[in-house]
Design a protein around this motif. Sequence first.
Motif, PDB file in Angstrom:
ATOM      1  N   SER A 165     -14.130  -4.453  31.365  1.00  0.00           N
ATOM      2  CA  SER A 165     -14.215  -4.620  29.916  1.00  0.00           C
ATOM      3  C   SER A 165     -13.299  -3.612  29.215  1.00  0.00           C
ATOM      4  O   SER A 165     -13.391  -2.407  29.454  1.00  0.00           O
ATOM      5  N   SER A 196     -23.954   0.274  34.859  1.00  0.00           N
ATOM      6  CA  SER A 196     -22.901  -0.437  34.125  1.00  0.00           C
ATOM      7  C   SER A 196     -22.351   0.389  32.972  1.00  0.00           C
ATOM      8  O   SER A 196     -21.181   0.268  32.619  1.00  0.00           O
ATOM      9  N   ASP A 197     -23.199   1.221  32.361  1.00  0.00           N
ATOM     10  CA  ASP A 197     -22.728   2.073  31.276  1.00  0.00           C
ATOM     11  C   ASP A 197     -21.943   3.275  31.784  1.00  0.00           C
ATOM     12  O   ASP A 197     -21.115   3.826  31.066  1.00  0.00           O
ATOM     13  N   ARG A 239     -18.794  -2.364  33.657  1.00  0.00           N
ATOM     14  CA  ARG A 239     -19.497  -3.654  33.719  1.00  0.00           C
ATOM     15  C   ARG A 239     -19.159  -4.400  35.001  1.00  0.00           C
ATOM     16  O   ARG A 239     -20.022  -4.982  35.656  1.00  0.00           O
ATOM     17  N   THR A 251     -23.664  -8.896  28.956  1.00  0.00           N
ATOM     18  CA  THR A 251     -23.044  -7.708  28.366  1.00  0.00           C
ATOM     19  C   THR A 251     -21.534  -7.764  28.506  1.00  0.00           C
ATOM     20  O   THR A 251     -20.784  -7.546  27.551  1.00  0.00           O
ATOM     21  N   MET A 252     -21.080  -8.055  29.707  1.00  0.00           N
ATOM     22  CA  MET A 252     -19.647  -8.105  29.973  1.00  0.00           C
ATOM     23  C   MET A 252     -18.978  -9.239  29.198  1.00  0.00           C
ATOM     24  O   MET A 252     -17.935  -9.053  28.558  1.00  0.00           O
ATOM     25  N   ALA A 266     -25.222  -1.761  27.944  1.00  0.00           N
ATOM     26  CA  ALA A 266     -25.751  -2.231  29.221  1.00  0.00           C
ATOM     27  C   ALA A 266     -27.115  -1.617  29.507  1.00  0.00           C
ATOM     28  O   ALA A 266     -28.013  -2.286  30.030  1.00  0.00           O
ATOM     29  N   GLN A 320     -26.423  -8.293  33.040  1.00  0.00           N
ATOM     30  CA  GLN A 320     -25.208  -7.548  32.704  1.00  0.00           C
ATOM     31  C   GLN A 320     -24.001  -8.472  32.571  1.00  0.00           C
ATOM     32  O   GLN A 320     -22.973  -8.080  32.002  1.00  0.00           O
TER      33      GLN A 320
END
Length: 542
Positions: free
Chosen positions: A261, A144-145, A149, A195-196, A457, A192
């Motif tokens: 994102s 994800s990083d 995301r 995170t998003m 993430a 995640q």
Amino acid sequence: MDNWNKPSVISYKRWRNPELRGEANFVGQNDEVQGTDNEICTIAAPRLDSGRRESASRPGFDQTEETFTLDDAVEAIGFGKFQCKLSILTGLSWIGDAMEMMILSILSPQLHCEWRLPSYQVAIITAVVFVGMGFGSPTWGNMSDKYGRKVGLIICMCWTLFYGLLSAFAPVYGWLLVLRGLVGFGVSGAPQAVTMYSEFLPVKARGTCIMLIAAFWAIGAVFEVLLALWIMPTLGWRWLLGLSTIPMAIFVCFSFWLPESPRFDMLMGKTEEAVATLTRIAKENGKEMPKGKMAASKKNDRGRIKDLFSPQYWRTTLLLCFIWFANAFSYYGIVLLTTELFQSKDSCGTTQGAKIEPSCSLECKYLTSADYKDLLWTTLAEFPGLLVILLLVDHIGRKRSMAMCFFMFSLCILPLYACVGRLSLTILIFVARAFISGGYQVVFVYTPEVFPTENRALAMGTCSAMARAGSLITPFVAQVMLRTSVNLTLSMYLCCSLLAGIVSLILPIETLGRGLQESNLDQEAERQTTTTTPPSYGATGC
């Protein structure tokens, strides 16, 4: 006349010899103020503060072009229709995650009877899921990083959906272990979604909204129990495994709507894509974007594990890893203790002495409707816990909220050392589960707030992996150690939760009201700005 349209540049120097004062002796250095005989004027460097607006002069014009930052845009857009839709869609991934975890407490006794499995093989079915999650959490975080995301979340949900459906067709025990381990690997990417989601929220709404999206976990757990109550007596566990993937299937069908994102796009140097996403959100929310041009962020490396242990983050990382471990260890521990303590007919015998292992390891008991109802009641404890924390997290802060949950959990464990009646036992377990589940949600709020976008993430994945380690260990404490000594078992949970409460208080950063950091460079820039900003002087000074 032409010179009037040129921007004026005022230059200053430090005066060492008063006789040399004169325009011709000025050195070409930009600054904001002029020095006197015995004063040193600092040279103002370009500010890196991402939270403030800048203005850049256009050559040949008397007007300036305003710039705004990503935080300015997110705050201007606010919370609206877009975030509501995003809450529902990301909430579906949480429902799917909760159902895949809750099914473990239903599947194990069923297979114990149907396939005549010994106790250790039943335990392995649960353990292999947590092992898969332990490997999957940092993997999805790193993905994800590095790739986004949206990409990470969609792939992990597709993965879980595919292997979850295949699990329903597992012909033998070995295939079931492999497939459930792969399900665990996939479902570990569900955090995640937080995170998003957090990267689309304004500061004031972030804590409350992330807590509310955590309610989808409780909804998923309750829905799984109700589904089992309906499906298991007639269609069996294979249908339950298949139907439990419905929320993930719905998520995958509507995942095309998800935008990437804008914080990630900015970090990748894709300013135009980030502006397009923010413009779309502003239009949907009925708001206007800030005037001017969005300032570009510096492109930086992402998803590096060493960044979590940089000088400004290593202490936070280590403390948070233990908090996540303690949360999972205590949460799943109280869930397993509930079954163990209620299965005994004599509650005093259960709390004062060791539990006796059945002589026949193949002895089994199918879950009845009464068992499902008890499981439903204990699961409902998560809603009042979530409500209490929802009211406190934006008032007393994240750190104090986590600490309070751990201390209240410890307080509920203490009476279990004595002989208590079944009603008292039920109330104590209900309150303990309410607070530990609430604390679990607070750490989901705190973690994405404290780490920057470039490794947010990965931080979530790494901390989640530590939680899976706690989940893997707790069955051996709540079930195996309980058969040897109940007091020792309770002491393990009591000490762990007390220590976690203290650790929560000594976290170096409180994130209440704090904007999301984009990069490790943000904090360094803030410190440099603080040390290099010249002080305010009177009319005759710098």
